[in-house]
Design a protein around this motif. Sequence first.
Motif, short mmCIF file in Angstrom:
data_model
loop_
_atom_site.label_atom_id
_atom_site.label_comp_id
_atom_site.label_asym_id
_atom_site.label_seq_id
_atom_site.Cartn_x
_atom_site.Cartn_y
_atom_site.Cartn_z
N LYS A 140 36.84 5.33 -17.62
CA LYS A 140 35.84 5.96 -18.47
C LYS A 140 36.49 6.38 -19.79
CE LYS A 140 32.19 9.39 -17.92
NZ LYS A 140 31.76 10.55 -17.13
N THR A 141 35.87 6.04 -20.90
CA THR A 141 36.42 6.46 -22.20
C THR A 141 36.16 7.93 -22.42
OG1 THR A 141 34.41 6.11 -23.51
CG2 THR A 141 35.83 4.19 -23.16
N THR A 142 36.84 8.51 -23.40
CA THR A 142 36.61 9.93 -23.70
C THR A 142 35.19 10.13 -24.22
OG1 THR A 142 37.56 9.61 -25.87
CG2 THR A 142 39.03 10.46 -24.17
N ALA A 143 34.58 9.04 -24.68
CA ALA A 143 33.20 9.14 -25.17
C ALA A 143 32.18 8.79 -24.09
CB ALA A 143 33.01 8.24 -26.39
N GLY A 144 32.66 8.74 -22.83
CA GLY A 144 31.73 8.63 -21.71
C GLY A 144 31.30 7.24 -21.31
N LYS A 145 31.90 6.23 -21.89
CA LYS A 145 31.48 4.87 -21.55
C LYS A 145 32.39 4.29 -20.46
CE LYS A 145 29.01 1.27 -23.31
NZ LYS A 145 28.10 0.82 -24.29
N CYS B 280 33.67 1.60 -26.46
CA CYS B 280 34.14 2.97 -26.20
C CYS B 280 33.02 4.00 -26.13
CB CYS B 280 35.14 3.39 -27.27
SG CYS B 280 36.68 2.48 -27.16
N PHE C 93 29.55 15.07 -24.00
CA PHE C 93 29.42 15.60 -25.36
C PHE C 93 28.06 15.22 -25.92
CE2 PHE C 93 30.32 11.90 -28.25
CZ PHE C 93 30.42 10.94 -27.24
N ASN D 178 26.65 11.56 -26.57
CA ASN D 178 26.44 10.58 -25.50
C ASN D 178 24.93 10.43 -25.24
OD1 ASN D 178 26.83 8.80 -23.44
ND2 ASN D 178 27.79 10.28 -22.02
#
Lengths: 142, 182
Positions: A86-91, B59, B156, B159
């Motif tokens: 999981k990326t830090t951006a939630g993906k 990402c 966050f 998202n």
Amino acid sequence: MKILLTLTAFWLFASSGVSFSASRFNPEMTAFVEGLEKQAHKDDSSFKGFDAERGRKIFFEEHPNEKLGKISCATCHTSNLKNQGKTTAGKAIEPLAPSANSKRLTNVKDVEKWLLRNFKQVLNREGTAHEKGDALMFISSQ
Amino acid sequence: MKTVYSVMLIFLLTALAVAPQNSFADDDHHGGKKEKRWFSSKTLGQVNNAAYLKECGACHFAYQPELLPGRSWEKIMNTLDNHFGDNAALDKATASEILNYLVSNSAENISYKKSRKIMSSLPDSETTLRITETAYFIRKHHEVSASVFKRKSIGFAGNCIACHTNADKGDYDEHGVTIPRN
């Protein structure tokens, strides 16, 4: 006789180190890894080939990070490369291990991009050819 | 004054509710674009640039270009080495293709109502990099507390698709919102 020849051929192939490691990859990727090998030799004449164990260390080594405090490759890819990350951006990140995701380590352009980006992301600098090769050996062994 | 606003809101919502639903059925078709524009208060376009989806969408949620002005996209694409603390560097050709897509569909270059509202919520003097920092976004999410955005499955405020489950289709409608519980 045929078996003997095959075995000899396999032994020669396996013991040559360079070709063995490169054989995990498709021709395009093999050429890329060989390029990294050449560069690693150039950078350090005592270089003896890439090593998955060193790659494992690189993968799990933590480094200071402005946003997260600490970061390693495993922060996003998790400690089991066969799992989704999981990326830090939630993906979601599809598994890195070629055994779990056959698309991995097949496209040189993508591999180059992520190696460049992610070394900068985690180590705050570009990876050397030696480090990139080690990391690829580790990932490809998973 | 508050009552006037409430009445206006109810009127607006009713108007939207009675809008023919079948017009949303062809969201995926380019032919539907004209209709989508007519329903500008409800949906944005669907991101259709392959490079943007692949490179940026790897990402994070691929935000519709209509959500920020061109000047913001330019600044974002020119500072990819430090992209909100991450390295998101791209080769020049890919970066310029993506920038071109983002700017040609940016908030001021498209006639969606949401885009106009975002534009008018931004002072000319500012180049906002985060959609979540636009006055429009803040106003629309004032009921959502910071702790909700921090829930594990959300992470966050940016998202979008964590709660707006059809955000990838350009649909941010409140009725399609499902806020995950943890």
